[in-house]
Design a protein around this motif. Structure first.
Motif, mmCIF file in Angstrom:
data_model
loop_
_atom_site.group_PDB
_atom_site.id
_atom_site.type_symbol
_atom_site.label_atom_id
_atom_site.label_comp_id
_atom_site.label_asym_id
_atom_site.label_seq_id
_atom_site.Cartn_x
_atom_site.Cartn_y
_atom_site.Cartn_z
ATOM 1 N N PHE A 1 31.600 11.047 -48.947
ATOM 2 C CA PHE A 1 32.598 11.816 -49.697
ATOM 3 C C PHE A 1 32.762 11.122 -51.043
ATOM 4 O O PHE A 1 33.143 9.968 -51.120
ATOM 5 N N ASN A 2 32.449 11.809 -52.115
ATOM 6 C CA ASN A 2 32.494 11.205 -53.450
ATOM 7 C C ASN A 2 33.750 11.688 -54.179
ATOM 8 O O ASN A 2 33.692 12.623 -54.972
ATOM 9 N N PRO A 3 34.900 11.033 -53.946
ATOM 10 C CA PRO A 3 36.146 11.515 -54.542
ATOM 11 C C PRO A 3 36.242 11.162 -56.032
ATOM 12 O O PRO A 3 35.646 10.193 -56.497
ATOM 13 N N LYS A 4 36.999 11.967 -56.749
ATOM 14 C CA LYS A 4 37.324 11.634 -58.137
ATOM 15 C C LYS A 4 38.602 10.799 -58.081
ATOM 16 O O LYS A 4 39.698 11.321 -57.875
ATOM 17 N N ILE A 5 38.445 9.488 -58.243
ATOM 18 C CA ILE A 5 39.568 8.556 -58.092
ATOM 19 C C ILE A 5 40.380 8.520 -59.378
ATOM 20 O O ILE A 5 39.844 8.319 -60.467
ATOM 21 N N ILE A 6 41.691 8.709 -59.219
ATOM 22 C CA ILE A 6 42.611 8.702 -60.352
ATOM 23 C C ILE A 6 43.202 7.307 -60.541
ATOM 24 O O ILE A 6 43.252 6.795 -61.653
ATOM 25 N N SER A 7 43.644 6.678 -59.444
ATOM 26 C CA SER A 7 44.187 5.325 -59.548
ATOM 27 C C SER A 7 44.066 4.599 -58.209
ATOM 28 O O SER A 7 43.998 5.224 -57.153
ATOM 29 N N ILE A 8 44.041 3.270 -58.313
ATOM 30 C CA ILE A 8 43.968 2.402 -57.137
ATOM 31 C C ILE A 8 45.027 1.324 -57.281
ATOM 32 O O ILE A 8 45.168 0.731 -58.354
ATOM 33 N N ASN A 9 45.765 1.076 -56.204
ATOM 34 C CA ASN A 9 46.761 0.018 -56.191
ATOM 35 C C ASN A 9 46.525 -0.840 -54.955
ATOM 36 O O ASN A 9 46.537 -0.340 -53.835
ATOM 37 N N THR A 10 46.313 -2.139 -55.156
ATOM 38 C CA THR A 10 46.061 -3.052 -54.049
ATOM 39 C C THR A 10 47.142 -4.121 -54.020
ATOM 40 O O THR A 10 47.503 -4.666 -55.064
ATOM 41 N N THR A 11 47.650 -4.405 -52.810
ATOM 42 C CA THR A 11 48.657 -5.446 -52.652
ATOM 43 C C THR A 11 48.284 -6.357 -51.494
ATOM 44 O O THR A 11 47.562 -5.959 -50.581
ATOM 45 N N ALA A 12 48.783 -7.578 -51.549
ATOM 46 C CA ALA A 12 48.638 -8.539 -50.461
ATOM 47 C C ALA A 12 50.036 -9.028 -50.113
ATOM 48 O O ALA A 12 50.759 -9.525 -50.981
ATOM 49 N N GLN A 13 50.423 -8.855 -48.860
ATOM 50 C CA GLN A 13 51.775 -9.197 -48.427
ATOM 51 C C GLN A 13 51.713 -10.243 -47.330
ATOM 52 O O GLN A 13 51.036 -10.042 -46.321
ATOM 53 N N SER A 14 52.404 -11.352 -47.515
ATOM 54 C CA SER A 14 52.495 -12.383 -46.467
ATOM 55 C C SER A 14 53.416 -11.888 -45.366
ATOM 56 O O SER A 14 54.526 -11.422 -45.634
ATOM 57 N N MET A 15 52.953 -11.993 -44.134
ATOM 58 C CA MET A 15 53.724 -11.525 -42.983
ATOM 59 C C MET A 15 53.882 -12.692 -42.005
ATOM 60 O O MET A 15 53.046 -13.594 -41.971
#
Length: 65
Positions: free
Chosen positions: A26-40
């Motif tokens: 599936f080749n989506p047209k990506i508008i934005s990407i947000n990545t987070t890392a959360q300590s648990m």
């Protein structure tokens, strides 16, 4: 517009592999990407409470068409 959320408690490489598998056929047209890392962490219920487990959860949200 649609939103796809990926998460991993293993590594950012695992997160990247999940995204690659999703985009393989599936080749989506990506508008934005947000990545987070959360300590648990988990706590023992005893007093004083202490940490019994610790991990990092990586989450990536992708907005696409």
């Amino acid at each position: 517009m649609k939103v796809k959320i990926f998460s991993s408690i293993t590594s950012t490489d695992d997160l990247e592999n999940k995204i690659a598998n999703w985009t393989k056929d599936f080749n989506p047209k990506i508008i934005s990407i947000n990545t987070t890392a959360q300590s648990m962490c988990d706590y023992y219920l005893e007093q004083p409470s202490t940490v019994c487990n610790f991990w990092v959860e990586y989450v990536c949200s992708i907005i696409y068409e």
